[in-house]
Design an enzyme around this catalytic site. Structure first.
Site, PDB file in Angstrom:
ATOM      1  N   CYS A   4       0.978  -1.077  -0.024  1.00  0.00           N
ATOM      2  CA  CYS A   4      -0.099  -0.093  -0.175  1.00  0.00           C
ATOM      3  C   CYS A   4       0.836   1.128  -0.143  1.00  0.00           C
ATOM      4  CB  CYS A   4      -0.783   0.102   1.298  1.00  0.00           C
ATOM      5  SG  CYS A   4      -1.944  -1.343   1.236  1.00  0.00           S
ATOM      6  N   ASP A  47     -17.706  21.599 -29.092  1.00  0.00           N
ATOM      7  CA  ASP A  47     -17.260  22.308 -30.522  1.00  0.00           C
ATOM      8  C   ASP A  47     -18.035  21.564 -31.681  1.00  0.00           C
ATOM      9  OD1 ASP A  47     -15.592  23.857 -32.178  1.00  0.00           O
ATOM     10  OD2 ASP A  47     -14.341  21.823 -32.614  1.00  0.00           O
TER      11      ASP A  47
END
Length: 756
Positions: free
Chosen positions: A58, A451
């Site tokens: 971890c 767009d």
């Protein structure tokens, strides 16, 4: 939230000293899915030494190693890749032995992975091959059998010194088989003041053994170890899901040699501009451009497209896609480490290294939860005999059950497993999401600006209408003349006319460009012009009927070109940038999700309105400069809340940067699109945009399902432990069962949605 990363390159990052994860947040076993910044092996700087650290599971272990190396002089840089449990050290000469000793004192065993790292002077040992799951499982099954035997002796054998010795012996053997690693890591964690699952289990099992619960101590350790092994495998499936894409690109490629012969070579050794051959049914080993042949390519592994795409000379092909119908030859345009597939994998690995907001919340919660329950367990052991009249043995036993419940494992792994599963699922669908933050935040979008050119439309003009205006002329002959003249021009509109008419080009002479108006040429001894409305007006050939027809086309957003001789207009050709087949459906899906689509374009207002009407967009804004698009995004954020922007990643850069989430269209093979936005739609299909929002909502729901499940199970057993008859092995079952449930629930996101 302003997206400051919309223009951030996707290139490898140097390690940033971000705040470490809370020390108590880690479960401390291979199942933990908390990732740190991923660094590919290719990113390791020259001179760095690479080590594998098997127990570095971890981000917590990473921070421990960093702290252990802080006092060591000469260590210049550290880079970690938790998914592979590797660490790269850049250090001065002579500093490495001290660094490795510091790492070992912290409870880790660095194993060298390159020649320099394994030199005798550094005291490193050769890397050990990781043990297989089958041998580990056999050992744990034997431990479980011994624990069951100890339970059987306890229940069936009459009390006496012999049965007591048998119970203890069987229990000790079971604990030794199943728990030595747990004890080693647990006591090392306790010495450093850490409360991970190994520390809690070591204390709980030792306590149970000391109060005479020998069979139960053995059963707890065996069950815990088996559940941990199964859980680790389940979580690895999610954490390494994207690595399955690596298998898509074949290791070998058939390369043409200078003498014209063909030779099979490793794909990683093939140079740029080499010519590679692929047969039907084979996977494409590298990115390239087709030089010979025509075939259909299944691009689903890279772009998510469900229908094979026809490829011929000049078309791009991508590593990992599948050639279907005929042999192809292509020129290599990217080496193995830089193919589109490799960049997708690298981008998702980096995305796995970012912590989503929910994950950060869970880590902070776990940092408080674990020590709080530990303190409560101590209080139960010390105070309940006085306050509630329990026996000391009963109080200590209940406290030990609470220690097992204190493990935050299920809670901690619930978020990264879910996030990584969603990221991998999206990548397989042609959606590249560059971090857990964007995955979670997409569900909050209330408006999306798009767009026009290349996003809603194809971005390539096409001939959409043609009509003969001189009824006395021969249509085939007139259209052949128009195609021949248009074929000589490089202008996009002329190209669209030439391609759309599909006539065999005839020779023309005296070809002359008329800037801003069109072209002029001679065919068959006769002069013709092919040009716009202005040119025809200059020629004095306009009529009221023609003006009316031109106005209709222009209002529809079309560019009109006219073919005329010296005395009459012969034909009309209308060219338009057509919308993508997916655009209209995508807008309907966005509205169904409660998201408002808005078109922002620099094109003229009439064209923009025509395209918007066809696509189903009510809010259309034309004639916008890049800075005006930026202002439009700000206005959308003020009006609606969170707003996204979808564009090509180049001209729309300011708007993409301002948007809360930027979507780049057509990322396959486009470096700028891959780098510019937070989400890349690999196949230009706008329906992937609402799909991203739906995935975000599903992921959010699963995240909170997992958190509720993990905490709910713990709450039930907390009450049973204090006021009921919960046993330690029941608590282990509950804790590991919760872990497996949240993992399985998170893995559901890897399945494609229905209808997709």
């Amino acid at each position: 939230m302003t997206n400051q990363n919309a223009l951030k390159p996707m290139a490898p990052h140097a390690h940033s000293h971000a705040p470490a994860a809370p020390e108590t947040a880690c479960c401390g076993n291979p199942a933990c899915g908390s990732p740190a910044v991923a660094v590919a092996a290719a990113d390791i700087p020259k001179g760095a030494l690479l080590f594998r650290i098997p127990t570095m599971d971890c981000a917590v272990e990473e921070s421990e190693i960093r702290r252990a190396l802080e006092p060591v002089a000469g260590v210049r840089a550290l880079r970690f890749r938790l998914g592979e449990r590797t660490m790269a050290i850049t250090a001065d000469d002579g500093a490495l032995p001290g660094a490795l000793d510091a790492i070992r004192r912290a409870g880790f065993k660095p194993e060298p992975l390159n020649d320099a790292a394994s030199s005798p002077a550094e005291g490193a040992q050769p890397a050990a091959a990781p043990g297989g799951m089958s041998s580990g499982l056999a050992r744990l099954v034997a431990a479980l059998a011994l624990a069951i035997a100890a339970e059987a002796v306890s229940f069936l054998a009459p009390e006496g010194a012999g049965s007591t010795a048998a119970e203890m012996g069987l229990a000790l053997a079971a604990i030794a088989l199943a728990g030595l690693d747990t004890y080693k890591k647990g006591f090392a964690a306790l010495l450093r003041g850490r409360l991970n699952i190994n520390a809690l289990m070591a204390v709980a099992v030792t306590g149970a053994f000391l109060i005479g619960q020998w069979p139960e101590a053995a059963m707890v350790m065996a069950l815990y170890a088996i559940a941990e092994l199964i859980e680790a495998r389940a979580v690895d499936r999610a954490r390494n899901a994207i690595q399955g894409l690596l298998a898509l690109a074949p290791e070998l490629a058939e390369v043409r040699q200078p003498d014209g012969s063909w030779k099979t070579a490793k794909a990683e050794t093939v140079a740029l501009d080499a010519v590679v051959r692929i047969r039907p049914g084979e996977r494409v080993p590298l990115d390239g451009v087709v030089t010979e042949g025509a075939s259909a390519i299944d691009q689903a592994p890279v772009t998510g497209e469900s229908i094979p795409v026809d490829k011929s000379a000049g078309d791009p092909v991508f590593a990992g896609t599948i050639n279907q119908t005929a042999a192809l030859e292509f020129r290599v345009t990217a080496v193995a480490a830089n193919t589109t597939l490799a960049r997708i994998i690298h981008a998702v690995e980096e995305a796995q290294g970012t912590r989503a907001p929910t994950q950060r919340f869970v880590d902070r919660f776990a940092a408080v939860y674990t020590p709080a329950v530990f303190v409560l367990a101590v209080a139960v052991a010390l105070l309940t005999p006085w306050l509630m009249g329990w026996s000391w043995t009963e109080a200590i036993y209940k406290a030990l059950v609470l220690l097992v419940i204190a493990c935050p494992c299920a809670l901690v792994i619930s978020t990264p497993v879910t996030v990584v599963s969603a990221l991998a699922s999206a990548a397989r669908r042609g959606i590249l999401i560059k971090g857990g933050t964007y995955l979670e935040e997409a569900r909050k979008l209330k408006a999306v600006a798009l767009d026009k050119t290349g996003t809603i439309t194809e971005g390539k003009p096409k001939l959409v209408a043609s009509r003969l205006l001189d009824p006395a002329a021969d249509e085939a002959a007139i259209f052949a003349i128009a195609a021949s003249i248009a074929g000589r021009s490089d202008h996009p509109v002329s190209k669209a006319i030439a391609e759309g008419l599909e006539r065999e080009h005839q020779p023309v002479g005296d070809f002359t460009a008329l800037p801003g108006r069109g072209v002029q040429a001679v065919h068959g001894g006769r002069s013709y012009v092919l040009g716009n409305h202005r040119l025809i007006e200059e020629q004095g050939l306009c009529s009221p009927a023609l003006e009316a027809e031109l106005k209709q086309h222009e209002e529809a957003g079309r560019t009109v070109t006219l073919l005329a001789s010296g005395h009459a207009v012969l034909a009309l050709f209308a060219v338009a940038d057509t919308i993508k087949p997916s655009s209209k459906a995508a807008m309907a899906e966005l509205r169904a999700l409660g998201v408002t689509p808005v078109m922002l374009t620099g094109d003229n207002a009439a064209t923009a309105r025509a395209i918007g009407m066809h696509a189903g967009i009510d809010d259309v804004r034309g004639n916008l400069l890049p800075e005006e698009k930026l202002d439009a995004i700000k206005a959308l954020q003020q009006r609606h809340g969170m707003a996204g922007m979808a564009g090509d990643g180049i001209n729309d850069a300011p708007a993409l940067a301002q948007a809360d989430i930027g979507f780049a269209m057509g990322g396959a093979g486009t470096d700028t699109a891959m780098e510019a936005a937070d989400v890349v739609i690999m196949n230009d299909d706008l329906r992937r945009l609402p799909e991203t929002i739906r995935l975000s909502r599903r992921a959010h729901a699963v995240l909170w399902q997992n958190i509720t499940l993990a905490l709910g199970i713990k709450a039930v057993f907390f009450v049973l432990a204090v006021f009921g008859s919960a046993t330690m092995w029941m608590a282990v079952f509950a804790d590991m069962g919760a872990s497996l449930l949240v993992v399985a629930n998170g893995l559901r996101l890897m399945r494609a949605p229905k209808g997709g």
